[in-house]
Write a protein that holds these residues in place. Structure first.
Motif, short mmCIF file in Angstrom:
data_model
loop_
_atom_site.label_atom_id
_atom_site.label_comp_id
_atom_site.label_asym_id
_atom_site.label_seq_id
_atom_site.Cartn_x
_atom_site.Cartn_y
_atom_site.Cartn_z
N ALA A 53 0.73 -1.10 -0.13
CA ALA A 53 -0.03 0.03 0.14
C ALA A 53 1.02 1.23 0.20
CB ALA A 53 -0.96 -0.06 1.12
N LEU A 54 0.41 2.08 -0.90
CA LEU A 54 1.33 3.40 -0.76
C LEU A 54 0.66 4.59 -0.29
CD1 LEU A 54 2.49 3.22 -4.67
CD2 LEU A 54 3.72 2.68 -2.58
N ILE A 55 1.34 5.15 0.83
CA ILE A 55 0.58 6.15 1.73
C ILE A 55 0.73 7.54 1.13
CG2 ILE A 55 0.22 6.62 4.05
CD1 ILE A 55 -0.33 3.70 3.21
N TYR A 56 -0.20 8.53 1.01
CA TYR A 56 -0.02 9.86 0.71
C TYR A 56 -0.85 10.61 1.57
CZ TYR A 56 1.43 7.63 -3.82
OH TYR A 56 2.15 6.90 -4.77
N THR A 57 -0.33 11.84 1.40
CA THR A 57 -1.09 12.96 2.56
C THR A 57 -2.20 13.30 1.54
OG1 THR A 57 0.18 14.86 1.63
CG2 THR A 57 1.19 13.69 3.47
N PRO A 58 -3.09 14.06 2.08
CA PRO A 58 -4.28 14.72 1.43
C PRO A 58 -3.81 15.68 0.42
CG PRO A 58 -4.84 14.54 3.83
CD PRO A 58 -3.41 14.01 3.67
N ALA A 59 -2.76 16.58 0.87
CA ALA A 59 -2.26 17.46 -0.14
C ALA A 59 -1.65 16.69 -1.45
CB ALA A 59 -1.18 18.37 0.57
N GLU A 60 -0.84 15.63 -1.34
CA GLU A 60 -0.26 14.90 -2.53
C GLU A 60 -1.57 14.28 -3.34
OE1 GLU A 60 3.91 13.15 -0.73
OE2 GLU A 60 1.95 12.25 0.01
#
Length: 78
Positions: A53-60
């Motif tokens: 799973a790749l984890i991203y910030t809401p901004a990304e």
């Protein structure tokens, strides 16, 4: 509490609700997303639900979606 990190096994994120676009193909070749407790967004490949799973910030995610909606990645579609 599970430590969240990029590339972790998606099966370790068992408390999240994975969802996919209604535009996804019915044979299961889909990108799935889930909002994590801290607000980040996890992304996985539906063909490998136990894979990374790749984890991203809401901004990304927002920057990516704005680009996708604006046609910046249309050249990737064959």
């Amino acid at each position: 509490m599970v430590e969240i990190y990029n590339g972790m096994s998606a099966t370790r994120l068992n408390e999240v609700h994975w969802r996919r676009s209604t535009y996804s193909n019915p044979s299961g070749n889909c990108v799935e997303v889930a909002r994590l407790t801290g607000g980040d967004i996890a992304v996985r490949n539906s063909r490998d639900p136990g894979g990374p799973a790749l984890i991203y910030t809401p901004a990304e995610i927002e920057a990516f979606l704005r680009g996708a909606k604006g046609g910046e990645f249309d050249d990737l579609i064959v």
